[in-house]
Design a protein around this motif. Structure first.
Motif, PDB file in Angstrom:
ATOM      1  N   ARG A  23     -15.516  17.198  -5.049  1.00 51.13           N
ATOM      2  CA  ARG A  23     -15.744  16.597  -6.358  1.00 51.13           C
ATOM      3  C   ARG A  23     -14.981  15.274  -6.391  1.00 51.13           C
ATOM      4  O   ARG A  23     -13.801  15.223  -6.058  1.00 51.13           O
ATOM      5  N   ARG A  24     -15.660  14.225  -6.759  1.00 51.14           N
ATOM      6  CA  ARG A  24     -15.036  12.901  -6.798  1.00 51.14           C
ATOM      7  C   ARG A  24     -13.922  12.873  -7.842  1.00 51.14           C
ATOM      8  O   ARG A  24     -14.099  13.360  -8.953  1.00 51.14           O
ATOM      9  N   SER A  25     -12.782  12.271  -7.489  1.00 53.21           N
ATOM     10  CA  SER A  25     -11.615  12.242  -8.379  1.00 53.21           C
ATOM     11  C   SER A  25     -11.813  11.343  -9.582  1.00 53.21           C
ATOM     12  O   SER A  25     -11.309  11.630 -10.660  1.00 53.21           O
ATOM     13  N   SER A  26     -12.512  10.234  -9.408  1.00 49.76           N
ATOM     14  CA  SER A  26     -12.801   9.328 -10.526  1.00 49.76           C
ATOM     15  C   SER A  26     -14.173   8.709 -10.287  1.00 49.76           C
ATOM     16  O   SER A  26     -14.584   8.533  -9.144  1.00 49.76           O
ATOM     17  N   PRO A  27     -14.874   8.372 -11.363  1.00 49.51           N
ATOM     18  CA  PRO A  27     -16.240   7.859 -11.190  1.00 49.51           C
ATOM     19  C   PRO A  27     -16.296   6.478 -10.535  1.00 49.51           C
ATOM     20  O   PRO A  27     -17.294   6.139  -9.918  1.00 49.51           O
ATOM     21  N   GLU A  28     -15.250   5.697 -10.662  1.00 52.24           N
ATOM     22  CA  GLU A  28     -15.198   4.348 -10.092  1.00 52.24           C
ATOM     23  C   GLU A  28     -14.095   4.281  -9.039  1.00 52.24           C
ATOM     24  O   GLU A  28     -13.108   5.010  -9.124  1.00 52.24           O
ATOM     25  N   PRO A  29     -14.225   3.377  -8.068  1.00 46.72           N
ATOM     26  CA  PRO A  29     -13.132   3.209  -7.099  1.00 46.72           C
ATOM     27  C   PRO A  29     -11.852   2.751  -7.798  1.00 46.72           C
ATOM     28  O   PRO A  29     -11.894   2.032  -8.789  1.00 46.72           O
ATOM     29  N   VAL A  30     -10.719   3.190  -7.285  1.00 50.28           N
ATOM     30  CA  VAL A  30      -9.426   2.700  -7.748  1.00 50.28           C
ATOM     31  C   VAL A  30      -9.188   1.394  -7.006  1.00 50.28           C
ATOM     32  O   VAL A  30      -9.242   1.359  -5.773  1.00 50.28           O
ATOM     33  N   VAL A  31      -8.940   0.313  -7.744  1.00 54.61           N
ATOM     34  CA  VAL A  31      -8.715  -0.995  -7.140  1.00 54.61           C
ATOM     35  C   VAL A  31      -7.249  -1.362  -7.324  1.00 54.61           C
ATOM     36  O   VAL A  31      -6.719  -1.311  -8.435  1.00 54.61           O
ATOM     37  N   PHE A  32      -6.589  -1.721  -6.225  1.00 51.40           N
ATOM     38  CA  PHE A  32      -5.173  -2.066  -6.242  1.00 51.40           C
ATOM     39  C   PHE A  32      -4.991  -3.567  -6.477  1.00 51.40           C
ATOM     40  O   PHE A  32      -5.941  -4.344  -6.356  1.00 51.40           O
ATOM     41  N   ALA A  33      -3.769  -3.975  -6.774  1.00 48.98           N
ATOM     42  CA  ALA A  33      -3.460  -5.368  -7.125  1.00 48.98           C
ATOM     43  C   ALA A  33      -3.952  -6.365  -6.073  1.00 48.98           C
ATOM     44  O   ALA A  33      -4.453  -7.422  -6.417  1.00 48.98           O
ATOM     45  N   GLY A  34      -3.836  -6.067  -4.803  1.00 46.28           N
ATOM     46  CA  GLY A  34      -4.262  -6.986  -3.752  1.00 46.28           C
ATOM     47  C   GLY A  34      -5.751  -6.974  -3.478  1.00 46.28           C
ATOM     48  O   GLY A  34      -6.242  -7.710  -2.631  1.00 46.28           O
ATOM     49  N   GLY A  35      -6.501  -6.102  -4.162  1.00 48.10           N
ATOM     50  CA  GLY A  35      -7.947  -6.030  -3.969  1.00 48.10           C
ATOM     51  C   GLY A  35      -8.405  -4.861  -3.120  1.00 48.10           C
ATOM     52  O   GLY A  35      -9.603  -4.575  -3.049  1.00 48.10           O
ATOM     53  N   ASP A  36      -7.481  -4.165  -2.440  1.00 48.89           N
ATOM     54  CA  ASP A  36      -7.860  -2.974  -1.681  1.00 48.89           C
ATOM     55  C   ASP A  36      -8.411  -1.939  -2.659  1.00 48.89           C
ATOM     56  O   ASP A  36      -8.069  -1.939  -3.844  1.00 48.89           O
ATOM     57  N   ALA A  37      -9.259  -1.042  -2.172  1.00 51.02           N
ATOM     58  CA  ALA A  37      -9.878  -0.063  -3.061  1.00 51.02           C
ATOM     59  C   ALA A  37      -9.938   1.308  -2.391  1.00 51.02           C
ATOM     60  O   ALA A  37     -10.031   1.410  -1.170  1.00 51.02           O
ATOM     61  N   ARG A  38      -9.895   2.350  -3.227  1.00 55.60           N
ATOM     62  CA  ARG A  38      -9.890   3.729  -2.732  1.00 55.60           C
ATOM     63  C   ARG A  38     -10.835   4.599  -3.541  1.00 55.60           C
ATOM     64  O   ARG A  38     -10.967   4.447  -4.747  1.00 55.60           O
ATOM     65  N   VAL A  39     -11.471   5.542  -2.832  1.00 61.44           N
ATOM     66  CA  VAL A  39     -12.252   6.614  -3.453  1.00 61.44           C
ATOM     67  C   VAL A  39     -11.710   7.918  -2.887  1.00 61.44           C
ATOM     68  O   VAL A  39     -11.451   8.021  -1.685  1.00 61.44           O
ATOM     69  N   SER A  40     -11.541   8.912  -3.766  1.00 63.04           N
ATOM     70  CA  SER A  40     -11.010  10.216  -3.347  1.00 63.04           C
ATOM     71  C   SER A  40     -11.902  11.334  -3.851  1.00 63.04           C
ATOM     72  O   SER A  40     -12.569  11.196  -4.881  1.00 63.04           O
ATOM     73  N   ARG A  54      -9.644  -5.616   2.731  1.00 66.51           N
ATOM     74  CA  ARG A  54     -10.357  -6.786   3.242  1.00 66.51           C
ATOM     75  C   ARG A  54      -9.347  -7.878   3.562  1.00 66.51           C
ATOM     76  O   ARG A  54      -8.473  -8.181   2.767  1.00 66.51           O
ATOM     77  N   PHE A  55      -9.486  -8.467   4.748  1.00 61.06           N
ATOM     78  CA  PHE A  55      -8.596  -9.535   5.200  1.00 61.06           C
ATOM     79  C   PHE A  55      -9.351 -10.854   5.242  1.00 61.06           C
ATOM     80  O   PHE A  55     -10.576 -10.887   5.194  1.00 61.06           O
ATOM     81  N   SER A  56      -8.612 -11.940   5.375  1.00 56.96           N
ATOM     82  CA  SER A  56      -9.222 -13.272   5.384  1.00 56.96           C
ATOM     83  C   SER A  56     -10.074 -13.508   6.624  1.00 56.96           C
ATOM     84  O   SER A  56     -10.969 -14.348   6.601  1.00 56.96           O
ATOM     85  N   SER A  57      -9.796 -12.791   7.707  1.00 51.48           N
ATOM     86  CA  SER A  57     -10.561 -12.948   8.941  1.00 51.48           C
ATOM     87  C   SER A  57     -10.455 -11.683   9.783  1.00 51.48           C
ATOM     88  O   SER A  57      -9.591 -10.827   9.541  1.00 51.48           O
ATOM     89  N   ALA A  58     -11.320 -11.597  10.777  1.00 52.71           N
ATOM     90  CA  ALA A  58     -11.243 -10.475  11.718  1.00 52.71           C
ATOM     91  C   ALA A  58      -9.925 -10.505  12.485  1.00 52.71           C
ATOM     92  O   ALA A  58      -9.363  -9.468  12.811  1.00 52.71           O
ATOM     93  N   TYR A  59      -9.399 -11.704  12.734  1.00 56.59           N
ATOM     94  CA  TYR A  59      -8.137 -11.826  13.464  1.00 56.59           C
ATOM     95  C   TYR A  59      -6.963 -11.326  12.640  1.00 56.59           C
ATOM     96  O   TYR A  59      -6.053 -10.681  13.164  1.00 56.59           O
ATOM     97  N   ALA A  60      -6.967 -11.615  11.345  1.00 56.81           N
ATOM     98  CA  ALA A  60      -5.904 -11.114  10.466  1.00 56.81           C
ATOM     99  C   ALA A  60      -5.954  -9.586  10.406  1.00 56.81           C
ATOM    100  O   ALA A  60      -4.916  -8.917  10.453  1.00 56.81           O
ATOM    101  N   ALA A  61      -7.148  -9.016  10.322  1.00 53.83           N
ATOM    102  CA  ALA A  61      -7.288  -7.561  10.300  1.00 53.83           C
ATOM    103  C   ALA A  61      -6.849  -6.957  11.633  1.00 53.83           C
ATOM    104  O   ALA A  61      -6.178  -5.926  11.668  1.00 53.83           O
ATOM    105  N   ALA A  62      -7.194  -7.619  12.743  1.00 47.89           N
ATOM    106  CA  ALA A  62      -6.789  -7.127  14.067  1.00 47.89           C
ATOM    107  C   ALA A  62      -5.276  -7.152  14.213  1.00 47.89           C
ATOM    108  O   ALA A  62      -4.683  -6.232  14.786  1.00 47.89           O
TER     109      ALA A  62
END
Length: 177
Positions: free
Chosen positions: A44-61, A75-83
């Motif tokens: 059962r989904r914990s909340s109907p909408e994703p939880v969005v954090f201050a930096g823009g990251d998001a979670r669904v539980s 999400r990062f500014s580039s693939a290199y930043a994420a790597a």
């Protein structure tokens, strides 16, 4: 220090890969949640909408009693930043400290989609693993999937099945450019 920076920089350059389609983390995590079909089973989904954090990251539980599964997208500014974050970050550190455990690496057998991936059993007790964690990089995005239940172990194959659903949904939403 210069040698270490050169080595890390070279690794990040080699593993950066191509960027994927750009979308907000909240939009992406919602697409992965829907595409994974998690809400159609016992979860059962914990909340109907994703939880969005201050930096823009998001979670669904999702929950089933005290058992929970969640996905988080950054999400990062580039693939290199994420790597670079993938290479240098350790998502298990805080959980291992909280539970006084030693995470063990686990090959979850997920082969499609991600540029890089790794999995762990973070908390293992006598009856099996109670806290699973998986992390993958898709271009400029990181996906973190967790499963935690204090009272019931989950087999590696069961967690791997959920992870496989998330990875396929993420890959379908973010095709390689």
């Amino acid at each position: 220090m210069v040698v270490l920076v050169g080595i890390i920089g070279g690794c990040v350059y080699q593993t950066g890969g191509s960027a994927r389609e750009t979308m907000a983390a909240a939009e992406l995590v919602e697409a992965v949640a829907v595409g994974s079909h998690m809400s159609s089973g016992r979860w059962r989904r914990s909340s109907p909408e994703p939880v969005v954090f201050a930096g823009g990251d998001a979670r669904v539980s999702w929950e089933d009693g005290d058992d929970s599964v969640s996905i988080e997208v950054a999400r990062f500014s580039s693939a290199y930043a994420a790597a670079g974050t993938f290479l240098l970050g350790d998502p298990t550190a805080a959980a291992a400290e909280d539970f006084e455990s030693s995470p063990r690496s686990a090959d979850l057998g997920v082969r499609a989609g991600a540029d890089e991936q790794e999995g762990w059993c973070v908390v293992e007790r006598g009856d099996g693993c109670h806290y699973w964690m998986y992390r993958a990089r898709f271009g400029q995005y990181l996906l973190l999937a967790t499963r935690f239940a204090p009272g019931r172990a989950m087999a590696q194959a069961e967690f791997a099945g959920y992870v496989d659903q998330f990875v396929h949904a993420m890959d379908a939403t973010l095709p390689r450019g």
